[in-house]
Motif scaffolding. Structure first.
Motif, PDB file in Angstrom:
ATOM      1  N   GLU A   1       0.833  -1.205   0.000  1.00  0.00           N
ATOM      2  CA  GLU A   1       0.000   0.000   0.000  1.00  0.00           C
ATOM      3  C   GLU A   1       0.865   1.251   0.000  1.00  0.00           C
ATOM      4  OE1 GLU A   1      -2.867   0.035   3.090  1.00  0.00           O
ATOM      5  OE2 GLU A   1      -3.634  -1.966   2.666  1.00  0.00           O
ATOM      6  N   LEU A   2       1.978   1.220   0.725  1.00  0.00           N
ATOM      7  CA  LEU A   2       2.887   2.366   0.726  1.00  0.00           C
ATOM      8  C   LEU A   2       3.460   2.611  -0.669  1.00  0.00           C
ATOM      9  CD1 LEU A   2       4.896   1.833   4.048  1.00  0.00           C
ATOM     10  CD2 LEU A   2       3.195   3.597   3.578  1.00  0.00           C
ATOM     11  N   LEU A   3       3.846   1.520  -1.335  1.00  0.00           N
ATOM     12  CA  LEU A   3       4.417   1.660  -2.679  1.00  0.00           C
ATOM     13  C   LEU A   3       3.388   2.209  -3.657  1.00  0.00           C
ATOM     14  CD1 LEU A   3       6.484  -1.644  -2.937  1.00  0.00           C
ATOM     15  CD2 LEU A   3       7.378   0.678  -2.728  1.00  0.00           C
ATOM     16  N   ASP A   4       2.130   1.861  -3.475  1.00  0.00           N
ATOM     17  CA  ASP A   4       1.095   2.350  -4.384  1.00  0.00           C
ATOM     18  C   ASP A   4       0.881   3.850  -4.256  1.00  0.00           C
ATOM     19  OD1 ASP A   4       0.671  -0.138  -5.423  1.00  0.00           O
ATOM     20  OD2 ASP A   4      -0.994  -0.634  -4.088  1.00  0.00           O
ATOM     21  N   THR A   5       1.170   4.407  -3.068  1.00  0.00           N
ATOM     22  CA  THR A   5       0.926   5.840  -2.850  1.00  0.00           C
ATOM     23  C   THR A   5       2.209   6.649  -2.743  1.00  0.00           C
ATOM     24  OG1 THR A   5       0.821   5.461  -0.454  1.00  0.00           O
ATOM     25  CG2 THR A   5      -1.251   5.403  -1.683  1.00  0.00           C
ATOM     26  N   ALA A   6       3.361   5.968  -2.711  1.00  0.00           N
ATOM     27  CA  ALA A   6       4.624   6.698  -2.538  1.00  0.00           C
ATOM     28  C   ALA A   6       4.976   7.445  -3.808  1.00  0.00           C
ATOM     29  CB  ALA A   6       5.747   5.715  -2.194  1.00  0.00           C
ATOM     30  N   PRO A   7       5.670   8.592  -3.682  1.00  0.00           N
ATOM     31  CA  PRO A   7       6.159   9.297  -4.871  1.00  0.00           C
ATOM     32  C   PRO A   7       7.202   8.466  -5.577  1.00  0.00           C
ATOM     33  CG  PRO A   7       7.057  10.279  -2.870  1.00  0.00           C
ATOM     34  CD  PRO A   7       6.005   9.296  -2.440  1.00  0.00           C
TER      35      PRO A   7
ATOM     36  N   SER B   1       4.675  14.349  -8.759  1.00  0.00           N
ATOM     37  CA  SER B   1       3.240  14.597  -8.667  1.00  0.00           C
ATOM     38  C   SER B   1       2.948  16.085  -8.516  1.00  0.00           C
ATOM     39  CB  SER B   1       2.653  13.814  -7.488  1.00  0.00           C
ATOM     40  OG  SER B   1       3.254  14.226  -6.270  1.00  0.00           O
ATOM     41  N   LEU B   2       3.880  16.847  -7.938  1.00  0.00           N
ATOM     42  CA  LEU B   2       3.671  18.295  -7.802  1.00  0.00           C
ATOM     43  C   LEU B   2       3.594  18.967  -9.164  1.00  0.00           C
ATOM     44  CD1 LEU B   2       6.095  19.169  -4.844  1.00  0.00           C
ATOM     45  CD2 LEU B   2       3.697  18.467  -4.766  1.00  0.00           C
ATOM     46  N   HIS B   3       4.430  18.502 -10.089  1.00  0.00           N
ATOM     47  CA  HIS B   3       4.371  19.043 -11.450  1.00  0.00           C
ATOM     48  C   HIS B   3       3.052  18.659 -12.109  1.00  0.00           C
ATOM     49  CE1 HIS B   3       5.314  19.834 -15.653  1.00  0.00           C
ATOM     50  NE2 HIS B   3       5.040  18.566 -15.907  1.00  0.00           N
ATOM     51  N   ASP B   4       2.650  17.398 -11.987  1.00  0.00           N
ATOM     52  CA  ASP B   4       1.407  16.941 -12.615  1.00  0.00           C
ATOM     53  C   ASP B   4       0.198  17.720 -12.111  1.00  0.00           C
ATOM     54  OD1 ASP B   4       2.807  15.096 -14.086  1.00  0.00           O
ATOM     55  OD2 ASP B   4       2.454  13.449 -12.677  1.00  0.00           O
ATOM     56  N   GLN B   5       0.215  18.099 -10.842  1.00  0.00           N
ATOM     57  CA  GLN B   5      -0.919  18.811 -10.257  1.00  0.00           C
ATOM     58  C   GLN B   5      -0.806  20.328 -10.401  1.00  0.00           C
ATOM     59  OE1 GLN B   5      -1.157  17.430  -6.195  1.00  0.00           O
ATOM     60  NE2 GLN B   5      -1.061  15.276  -6.812  1.00  0.00           N
ATOM     61  N   GLY B   6       0.281  20.789 -11.064  1.00  0.00           N
ATOM     62  CA  GLY B   6       0.431  22.227 -11.272  1.00  0.00           C
ATOM     63  C   GLY B   6       0.700  22.997  -9.990  1.00  0.00           C
ATOM     64  N   LEU B   7       1.369  22.382  -9.026  1.00  0.00           N
ATOM     65  CA  LEU B   7       1.614  23.036  -7.745  1.00  0.00           C
ATOM     66  C   LEU B   7       2.941  23.792  -7.714  1.00  0.00           C
ATOM     67  CD1 LEU B   7       0.370  20.253  -5.295  1.00  0.00           C
ATOM     68  CD2 LEU B   7      -0.836  22.308  -6.068  1.00  0.00           C
TER      69      LEU B   7
ATOM     70  N   ALA C   1      15.619  18.571  -5.612  1.00  0.00           N
ATOM     71  CA  ALA C   1      15.659  18.078  -4.233  1.00  0.00           C
ATOM     72  C   ALA C   1      14.506  18.649  -3.411  1.00  0.00           C
ATOM     73  CB  ALA C   1      16.995  18.439  -3.595  1.00  0.00           C
ATOM     74  N   LYS C   2      14.176  19.926  -3.621  1.00  0.00           N
ATOM     75  CA  LYS C   2      13.053  20.523  -2.891  1.00  0.00           C
ATOM     76  C   LYS C   2      11.730  19.896  -3.312  1.00  0.00           C
ATOM     77  CE  LYS C   2      15.127  23.547  -0.277  1.00  0.00           C
ATOM     78  NZ  LYS C   2      15.111  23.365   1.196  1.00  0.00           N
ATOM     79  N   VAL C   3      11.606  19.623  -4.596  1.00  0.00           N
ATOM     80  CA  VAL C   3      10.385  18.960  -5.073  1.00  0.00           C
ATOM     81  C   VAL C   3      10.275  17.576  -4.435  1.00  0.00           C
ATOM     82  CG1 VAL C   3       9.272  17.957  -7.104  1.00  0.00           C
ATOM     83  CG2 VAL C   3      10.251  20.252  -7.224  1.00  0.00           C
ATOM     84  N   ARG C   4      11.385  16.861  -4.394  1.00  0.00           N
ATOM     85  CA  ARG C   4      11.386  15.534  -3.778  1.00  0.00           C
ATOM     86  C   ARG C   4      11.016  15.637  -2.294  1.00  0.00           C
ATOM     87  NH1 ARG C   4      10.471  10.272  -4.257  1.00  0.00           N
ATOM     88  NH2 ARG C   4      11.852   9.006  -2.986  1.00  0.00           N
ATOM     89  N   ALA C   5      11.590  16.625  -1.596  1.00  0.00           N
ATOM     90  CA  ALA C   5      11.293  16.778  -0.171  1.00  0.00           C
ATOM     91  C   ALA C   5       9.816  17.094   0.053  1.00  0.00           C
ATOM     92  CB  ALA C   5      12.174  17.878   0.419  1.00  0.00           C
ATOM     93  N   ALA C   6       9.259  17.958  -0.787  1.00  0.00           N
ATOM     94  CA  ALA C   6       7.839  18.299  -0.642  1.00  0.00           C
ATOM     95  C   ALA C   6       6.970  17.080  -0.890  1.00  0.00           C
ATOM     96  CB  ALA C   6       7.477  19.424  -1.610  1.00  0.00           C
ATOM     97  N   GLU C   7       7.344  16.265  -1.883  1.00  0.00           N
ATOM     98  CA  GLU C   7       6.585  15.035  -2.143  1.00  0.00           C
ATOM     99  C   GLU C   7       6.641  14.079  -0.948  1.00  0.00           C
ATOM    100  OE1 GLU C   7       5.960  13.566  -6.569  1.00  0.00           O
ATOM    101  OE2 GLU C   7       8.026  13.424  -5.943  1.00  0.00           O
ATOM    102  N   MET C   8       7.832  13.928  -0.386  1.00  0.00           N
ATOM    103  CA  MET C   8       7.986  13.005   0.724  1.00  0.00           C
ATOM    104  C   MET C   8       7.230  13.492   1.961  1.00  0.00           C
ATOM    105  SD  MET C   8       9.505  10.402  -0.361  1.00  0.00           S
ATOM    106  CE  MET C   8       9.678   9.603   1.241  1.00  0.00           C
ATOM    107  N   GLU C   9       7.187  14.810   2.171  1.00  0.00           N
ATOM    108  CA  GLU C   9       6.446  15.331   3.320  1.00  0.00           C
ATOM    109  C   GLU C   9       4.940  15.110   3.151  1.00  0.00           C
ATOM    110  OE1 GLU C   9       7.542  19.325   4.167  1.00  0.00           O
ATOM    111  OE2 GLU C   9       9.566  18.793   4.810  1.00  0.00           O
TER     112      GLU C   9
ATOM    113  N   ARG D   1       2.687  12.854   5.536  1.00  0.00           N
ATOM    114  CA  ARG D   1       1.437  13.311   6.150  1.00  0.00           C
ATOM    115  C   ARG D   1       0.300  12.314   5.916  1.00  0.00           C
ATOM    116  NH1 ARG D   1       0.526  17.579   3.339  1.00  0.00           N
ATOM    117  NH2 ARG D   1      -1.327  16.886   2.235  1.00  0.00           N
ATOM    118  N   GLN D   2       0.285  11.742   4.705  1.00  0.00           N
ATOM    119  CA  GLN D   2      -0.750  10.744   4.419  1.00  0.00           C
ATOM    120  C   GLN D   2      -0.598   9.520   5.324  1.00  0.00           C
ATOM    121  OE1 GLN D   2      -0.152  10.007   0.269  1.00  0.00           O
ATOM    122  NE2 GLN D   2      -1.020  11.960  -0.389  1.00  0.00           N
ATOM    123  N   ALA D   3       0.663   9.102   5.554  1.00  0.00           N
ATOM    124  CA  ALA D   3       0.888   7.969   6.458  1.00  0.00           C
ATOM    125  C   ALA D   3       0.486   8.322   7.881  1.00  0.00           C
ATOM    126  CB  ALA D   3       2.356   7.556   6.402  1.00  0.00           C
TER     127      ALA D   3
END
Length: 407
Positions: free
Chosen positions: A74-80, A254-260, A332-340, A344-346
């Motif tokens: 389940e983690l792999l399905d939702t992980a960046p 995912s941040l790029h895909d969502q236009g964030l 790296a910042k994009v990766r950090a934002a994705e991981m945070e 939060r989801q976890a």
């Protein structure tokens, strides 16, 4: 990739084990039970078993995911996705570019043709097919040779009869003539049969040869509108590889895909412009270094000039490398934002069990802060193009025509 589980343990998921866990399928009649596929590599099964993510079911006789393994799935399905800097060596990708860098004004179809042509250029041409094994019995030759040979035999028989009646002096001469005529007829029949049995090039081989020639002309026609590894020396290739890795990491997020970050279209355009600006500048550095390496310095004046040229080149290389580091920081910042966000989801899932007040709010603030930093770097990256080379196509003629022309 490492995951810290709620029981305080850590699991390490490699690309092989990730594919094995994701590919697990339900067991009919056993709700909630997932089994590994039969072709799962042995190393992946051993790794999963050692981390208590999979166990062999004695009743089914197959490997199934444990409850712990199902949670990791389940983690792999939702992980960046695995991004730049996520490699086991902690580095920013390899030291070789993974593709061509194409000018942003080149349309997508032509860019795809160029990239595919560049890849095929370094592949060996296909080997011709083996000739068919000759049959056990000799091949049938053309039956038409029987008629002239048979006619010649009848004529020869008549001549021999005449010679026998008319005199023995002409017999040897007539015998040699008939033998030569028969040998010529047989040789001609066999050569005709062999020439028909020789295989002509298969249509697929002819098409592949035509495709390779077309791709060679395409690369030559657009040579000023793309930069590939062949155009760069070792130092420049390493910088371009870092640039491509950072760009690909941002565009895969995912941040790029969502236009964030910036809006998705603008972000893609900006990154393509920056990558091209870096690649074009690195191509210039390579040409300069190669020219300097081949230019003699016979005296004091030329030595001083060479030192000045090296100093100017080193300064420009440092400026380009600083821009590449900005791109890497952005990734790296994009990766950090994705991981945070993932963290939060976890936490939200665990909050449903532990009901810890304020945890969700804290995680949201941290994710927001990281996202703002990524957005600020996105704006910084958007200004890199003008600092490097400025906008606009390279000098020279207009872009060549459509790659489909002349195919």
């Amino acid at each position: 990739m490492k995951f810290n589980l709620a029981d305080g343990t850590t699991v390490r998921i490699t690309a092989v084990t990730s594919r094995a866990v994701r590919a697990a399928v339900p067991v009919p009649g056993r709700p909630g039970v997932l089994r590994l596929r039969g072709r799962t590599p042995g190393e992946a099964v051993r790794d999963l078993a050692e981390q208590r993510l999979a166990v062999r079911d004695r009743h089914l006789g197959v490997w199934v995911l444990t409850q712990r393994g199902a949670g990791v799935r389940e983690l792999l399905d939702t992980a960046p996705g695995v991004a730049v800097g996520d490699a086991d060596d902690g580095g920013w990708g390899g030291q070789e570019p993974t593709r061509l860098t194409v000018h942003p004004e080149v349309d997508d179809a032509t860019a795809a043709h160029l990239d595919a042509a560049a890849l095929r250029r370094h592949q060996p041409p296909p080997r011709p097919p083996r000739p068919a094994r000759p049959p056990a019995s000799p091949p049938r030759v053309n039956d038409h040779w029987i008629y002239p040979v048979g006619g010649a035999a009848l004529v020869a028989a008549g001549l021999v009869l005449v010679a026998a009646v008319g005199g023995l002096v002409l017999l040897p001469i007539l015998f040699v003539a008939v033998f030569v005529a028969g040998a010529v007829a047989v040789a001609k029949a066999i050569s005709t049969s062999v020439s028909k049995s020789v295989s002509t090039p298969a249509p697929r081989q002819v098409q592949e040869a035509a495709d390779r020639e077309w791709e060679r002309r395409l690369l030559l026609q657009w040579r000023d509108w793309y930069v590939g590894p062949d155009a760069l020396d070792t130092e420049a290739r390493a910088l371009l590889a870092r640039t491509q890795s950072a760009v690909d990491a941002v565009l895969a997020s995912s941040l790029h895909d969502q236009g964030l970050l910036l809006d998705a279209v603008r972000n893609r355009v900006v990154l393509a412009d920056v990558e091209w600006a870096v690649a074009d500048r690195l191509r210039g550095h390579t040409r300069t270094r190669r020219t300097m390496a081949s230019t003699p310095t016979p005296g004091e004046h030329s030595l001083r000039a060479a030192a000045r040229a090296r100093e100017v080149l080193d300064q420009d290389v440092a400026r380009v490398e600083a821009r590449v580091r900005v791109l890497e920081d952005y990734a790296a910042k994009v990766r950090a934002a994705e991981m945070e966000r993932f963290d939060r989801q976890a936490a939200e899932r665990l909050d449903a069990l532990a009901v810890e007040a304020g945890v969700d709010h804290e995680q949201q603030d941290e994710a927001l802060s990281s996202l703002v930093q990524a957005q600020e770097l996105a704006l910084r990256v958007a200004s890199l193009t003008d600092e490097l080379l400025g906008s606009g196509p390279p000098g020279g003629p207009e872009p060549p025509g459509s790659p489909e022309e002349g195919r």
